[in-house]
Scaffold this motif. Structure first.
Motif, PDB file in Angstrom:
ATOM      1  N   ILE A  39       0.940  -1.006  -0.141  1.00  0.00           N
ATOM      2  CA  ILE A  39       0.126  -0.048  -0.384  1.00  0.00           C
ATOM      3  C   ILE A  39       1.202   1.553   0.161  1.00  0.00           C
ATOM      4  O   ILE A  39       0.556   2.013  -0.523  1.00  0.00           O
ATOM      5  CB  ILE A  39      -1.055   0.357   1.017  1.00  0.00           C
ATOM      6  N   LYS A  40       1.933   1.064   0.763  1.00  0.00           N
ATOM      7  CA  LYS A  40       2.918   2.437   0.713  1.00  0.00           C
ATOM      8  C   LYS A  40       3.446   2.585  -0.204  1.00  0.00           C
ATOM      9  O   LYS A  40       3.543   3.583  -0.834  1.00  0.00           O
ATOM     10  CB  LYS A  40       3.780   2.330   1.893  1.00  0.00           C
ATOM     11  N   GLN A  41       3.639   1.334  -1.249  1.00  0.00           N
ATOM     12  CA  GLN A  41       4.618   1.677  -2.550  1.00  0.00           C
ATOM     13  C   GLN A  41       3.496   2.410  -3.350  1.00  0.00           C
ATOM     14  O   GLN A  41       4.384   2.750  -4.266  1.00  0.00           O
ATOM     15  CB  GLN A  41       5.091   0.550  -3.082  1.00  0.00           C
ATOM     16  N   ASN A  42       2.357   1.624  -3.480  1.00  0.00           N
ATOM     17  CA  ASN A  42       1.357   1.880  -4.435  1.00  0.00           C
ATOM     18  C   ASN A  42       0.873   3.538  -3.752  1.00  0.00           C
ATOM     19  O   ASN A  42       1.026   4.701  -4.764  1.00  0.00           O
ATOM     20  CB  ASN A  42       0.303   0.610  -4.195  1.00  0.00           C
ATOM     21  N   LEU A  43       0.972   3.751  -3.060  1.00  0.00           N
ATOM     22  CA  LEU A  43       1.379   5.796  -2.742  1.00  0.00           C
ATOM     23  C   LEU A  43       1.543   6.096  -2.891  1.00  0.00           C
ATOM     24  O   LEU A  43       1.477   7.021  -4.033  1.00  0.00           O
ATOM     25  CB  LEU A  43       0.284   5.798  -1.426  1.00  0.00           C
ATOM     26  N   GLU A  44       3.038   5.778  -3.773  1.00  0.00           N
ATOM     27  CA  GLU A  44       3.994   6.791  -3.430  1.00  0.00           C
ATOM     28  C   GLU A  44       3.643   6.727  -5.308  1.00  0.00           C
ATOM     29  O   GLU A  44       3.470   8.224  -5.746  1.00  0.00           O
ATOM     30  CB  GLU A  44       5.350   6.302  -3.711  1.00  0.00           C
ATOM     31  N   GLN A  84       0.726   6.198  -6.691  1.00  0.00           N
ATOM     32  CA  GLN A  84      -0.434   7.536  -6.720  1.00  0.00           C
ATOM     33  C   GLN A  84      -0.102   8.930  -6.552  1.00  0.00           C
ATOM     34  O   GLN A  84      -0.937  10.071  -7.371  1.00  0.00           O
ATOM     35  CB  GLN A  84      -1.501   7.274  -5.976  1.00  0.00           C
ATOM     36  N   GLU A  85       0.847   8.972  -5.663  1.00  0.00           N
ATOM     37  CA  GLU A  85       1.263  10.850  -5.778  1.00  0.00           C
ATOM     38  C   GLU A  85       1.853  11.314  -6.210  1.00  0.00           C
ATOM     39  O   GLU A  85       1.753  12.489  -7.402  1.00  0.00           O
ATOM     40  CB  GLU A  85       1.992  10.826  -4.371  1.00  0.00           C
ATOM     41  N   ARG A  86       3.118  10.693  -7.561  1.00  0.00           N
ATOM     42  CA  ARG A  86       3.786  10.494  -8.647  1.00  0.00           C
ATOM     43  C   ARG A  86       2.452  11.369  -9.597  1.00  0.00           C
ATOM     44  O   ARG A  86       2.453  11.900 -10.170  1.00  0.00           O
ATOM     45  CB  ARG A  86       4.836  10.095  -9.115  1.00  0.00           C
ATOM     46  N   ALA A  87       1.392  10.188  -9.524  1.00  0.00           N
ATOM     47  CA  ALA A  87       0.594  10.451 -10.437  1.00  0.00           C
ATOM     48  C   ALA A  87      -0.337  11.598 -10.823  1.00  0.00           C
ATOM     49  O   ALA A  87      -0.636  12.192 -11.357  1.00  0.00           O
ATOM     50  CB  ALA A  87      -0.465   9.075 -10.905  1.00  0.00           C
ATOM     51  N   LEU A  88      -0.544  11.558  -9.334  1.00  0.00           N
ATOM     52  CA  LEU A  88      -1.296  13.053  -9.024  1.00  0.00           C
ATOM     53  C   LEU A  88      -0.814  14.669  -9.412  1.00  0.00           C
ATOM     54  O   LEU A  88      -1.222  15.188 -10.199  1.00  0.00           O
ATOM     55  CB  LEU A  88      -1.717  12.959  -7.343  1.00  0.00           C
ATOM     56  N   SER A  89       0.574  14.351  -8.740  1.00  0.00           N
ATOM     57  CA  SER A  89       1.592  16.038  -9.498  1.00  0.00           C
ATOM     58  C   SER A  89       1.545  15.009 -11.042  1.00  0.00           C
ATOM     59  O   SER A  89       1.148  16.429 -11.924  1.00  0.00           O
ATOM     60  CB  SER A  89       2.765  15.531  -9.376  1.00  0.00           C
ATOM     61  N   MET A  90       1.581  14.323 -11.676  1.00  0.00           N
ATOM     62  CA  MET A  90       1.975  14.178 -12.950  1.00  0.00           C
ATOM     63  C   MET A  90      -0.095  14.852 -13.524  1.00  0.00           C
ATOM     64  O   MET A  90      -0.050  15.551 -14.624  1.00  0.00           O
ATOM     65  CB  MET A  90       1.914  13.047 -13.785  1.00  0.00           C
ATOM     66  N   LEU A 134      -6.817   8.111  -3.963  1.00  0.00           N
ATOM     67  CA  LEU A 134      -5.196   8.543  -3.143  1.00  0.00           C
ATOM     68  C   LEU A 134      -6.054   8.646  -1.699  1.00  0.00           C
ATOM     69  O   LEU A 134      -4.874   7.939  -0.720  1.00  0.00           O
ATOM     70  CB  LEU A 134      -4.505   9.955  -3.466  1.00  0.00           C
ATOM     71  N   LEU A 135      -6.463   8.848  -1.750  1.00  0.00           N
ATOM     72  CA  LEU A 135      -7.156   8.931  -0.160  1.00  0.00           C
ATOM     73  C   LEU A 135      -7.723   7.687   0.810  1.00  0.00           C
ATOM     74  O   LEU A 135      -7.829   7.419   1.420  1.00  0.00           O
ATOM     75  CB  LEU A 135      -8.514  10.638  -0.047  1.00  0.00           C
ATOM     76  N   PHE A 180      -7.370   2.804 -13.656  1.00  0.00           N
ATOM     77  CA  PHE A 180      -7.459   0.695 -13.337  1.00  0.00           C
ATOM     78  C   PHE A 180      -6.532   0.476 -13.262  1.00  0.00           C
ATOM     79  O   PHE A 180      -6.340  -0.418 -12.666  1.00  0.00           O
ATOM     80  CB  PHE A 180      -8.871   0.515 -14.281  1.00  0.00           C
ATOM     81  N   THR A 181      -5.913   0.401 -14.037  1.00  0.00           N
ATOM     82  CA  THR A 181      -4.504  -0.237 -14.251  1.00  0.00           C
ATOM     83  C   THR A 181      -3.539   0.060 -11.846  1.00  0.00           C
ATOM     84  O   THR A 181      -3.728  -0.808 -12.379  1.00  0.00           O
ATOM     85  CB  THR A 181      -3.136   0.253 -14.893  1.00  0.00           C
ATOM     86  N   GLN A 182      -3.524   1.478 -11.733  1.00  0.00           N
ATOM     87  CA  GLN A 182      -3.217   1.144 -10.609  1.00  0.00           C
ATOM     88  C   GLN A 182      -3.578   0.065  -9.761  1.00  0.00           C
ATOM     89  O   GLN A 182      -3.159  -0.496  -8.802  1.00  0.00           O
ATOM     90  CB  GLN A 182      -3.041   2.801 -10.402  1.00  0.00           C
TER      91      GLN A 182
END
Length: 484
Positions: free
Chosen positions: A210-215, A217-223, A245-246, A449-451
């Motif tokens: 989950i922590k890896q996935n959050l990282e 998703q955070e990069r994806a959100l910035s993008m 992310l939430l 969906f992929t994430q």
């Protein structure tokens, strides 16, 4: 001397006549026949080589488990688990019951010391005799009359029908059943601790995922935010990425709570107050599952403590039937005593004048209340039949459990291999979907969906690995391992 011998012969003759008469009266004792337990099992398990007797149940649990942290937890539980300690006290109770039953068919010898003071009226028969009778020259009976005695008294019920000895043997089998109950509890305790431990390792790995996935998703959100600033996407895409992310951040705390509860469950099993559990979760997903050898179904009768307990209880009920049947026959008892008795302490040592002795033999048998004895006998037979069914149920249950776990181990192995390929494919698709989204070749929803699928597939992979570990533990328990 001849008179005493003649008297003893008459006593033995009368006692023998009484016993013979009682036997004639009780010759018609009801008999109920109960079928024998079916002990047959199949020659082998399905998908197992014919005649392969190699069995992991023969392994000591220290050899079966290789994780030093898990071994330490089990060691602690063997000493401090409350339920196991309660069972150990029950074993002590069963041991004492054997001593009680054994003492019942041995003679009881008691020491009796007595003192008595009695004043009788002169105008009674005893008073008139005492007043006019001198026991010594110029000496009358003392008034009031005292009486002192010291004697050894023995009572013994002759166990002619083996009722008492069978009762003692039944207590022995109940003790052995209690020991097997402790072994069964120990097997289950080891299984519970290992289950909770592997669940804890799985939760640690899921939390890391989950922590890896959050990282990611955070990069994806910035993008996506940069894409919105460049007017290449909409506010809707930003909001959807934020919501995802939430959601995963909330899931992280849910897993942390599960970790706390699992740690506390382990602490309870080892008899400890809540504290962190030492463990190594790094190599969990790559842990190799060793080959499981199930042996022969017939080995379940010797290895599984619950089956052995049911067998001992069956033997005990068979003896209980014999005890209940013996109640139809008369009990034969002997009472004897020898000692000294006098109305003054100084005369106690004057023998043979103060010497007393007695021998009494009796035969006592039920006459009116035979229906109650018949009911007890019928109840004992019914309980024996229940024990037969219980034993057969345990044998069948043991065989089915092993068959189910064998199938589970095989299917979980195939499922894990496929999920590993799935995770590898979906992980590669995350980078691919991100690049395609940056080049405006796919919509943002496909990236989400992929994430999401990547997170779910990784979590499922960890769950499958945990199920593999648990299936091996369950097989060890089902085969009867862990108590020896």
């Amino acid at each position: 001397m001849k008179t005493k011998f003649r008297y003893q012969m008459q006593f033995c003759k009368r006692l023998g006549i009484g016993i013979f008469s009682a036997l004639l009266f009780y010759s018609c004792v009801p008999t109920q026949k109960v079928r024998q337990a079916n002990r047959t099992v199949p020659d082998k398990y399905s998908n197992v080589r014919e005649g392969d007797s190699t069995n992991i149940a023969a392994l000591n649990w220290r050899e079966f488990f290789s994780d030093p942290y898990l071994i330490t937890l089990i060691d602690t539980a063997m000493l401090h688990n409350q339920e196991l300690n309660i069972m150990l006290k029950q074993i002590e109770v069963a041991q004492n019951e054997i001593k009680v039953r054994k003492g019942e068919y041995l003679p009881f010898v008691n020491l009796q010391l007595g003192g008595e003071v009695e004043k009788v009226g002169e105008y009674t028969r005893n008073g008139a005799v005492e007043k006019n009778l001198n026991i010594r020259e110029d000496e009358n009976f003392p008034e009031p009359l005292t009486d002192y005695s010291a004697a050894l008294v023995a009572t013994w019920e002759l166990d002619v029908w083996k009722k008492l000895r069978n009762s003692k043997k039944a207590a022995v089998f109940q003790y052995l059943a209690t020991v097997e109950g402790k072994n069964f509890m120990q097997t289950n305790l080891i299984s519970e601790i290992s289950e909770a431990y592997y669940e804890l390792l799985a939760l640690d790995n899921q939390l890391a995922i989950i922590k890896q996935n959050l990282e990611i998703q955070e990069r994806a959100l910035s993008m996506v935010r940069l894409q919105k600033q460049a007017a290449r996407t909409t506010e809707l895409a930003v909001r959807r990425f934020e919501a995802e992310l939430l959601k995963n951040q909330s899931q992280k705390f849910e897993v942390r709570q599960q970790i706390v509860e699992t740690e506390n469950r382990l602490n309870f099993l080892i008899g400890s107050t809540p504290k962190p559990i030492s463990r190594n979760s790094a190599d969990f997903i790559t842990t190799k599952i060793d080959t499981v050898f199930s042996g022969l179904p017939s080995q379940l009768l010797q290895n599984r403590p619950d089956i052995r307990r049911a067998e001992y209880e069956l033997q005990a009920t068979k003896l209980d039937v014999k005890v209940a049947r013996a109640n139809f026959y008369p009990s034969i008892g002997i009472r004897a005593g020898v000692g000294l008795r006098a109305f003054k302490p100084k005369f106690l040592t004057s023998t043979p004048e103060s010497l007393i002795y007695s021998v009494v033999g009796d035969v006592v048998g039920p006459l009116i209340n035979r229906n109650a004895i018949k009911a007890e006998y019928s109840t004992a037979n019914t309980k024996q039949l229940q024990a037969v069914y219980e034993f057969e149920k345990m044998v069948l249950q043991g065989y089915i459990e092993v068959a189910n776990h064998l199938s589970s181990i095989e299917n979980l192995k195939k499922s894990y291999d496929l999920k590993t390929e799935q995770v590898q494919a979906i992980t590669e698709s995350i980078d691919l979907s991100t690049r395609l989204f940056q080049s405006a070749r796919i919509e943002y929803i496909e990236v989400l969906f992929t994430q999401r699928e990547a997170l779910e597939s990784k979590m499922e992979l960890v769950e499958t690995k945990k199920e593999q570990m648990l299936a091996k533990v369950h097989m060890y328990r089902a085969l009867g391992g862990g108590w020896n």
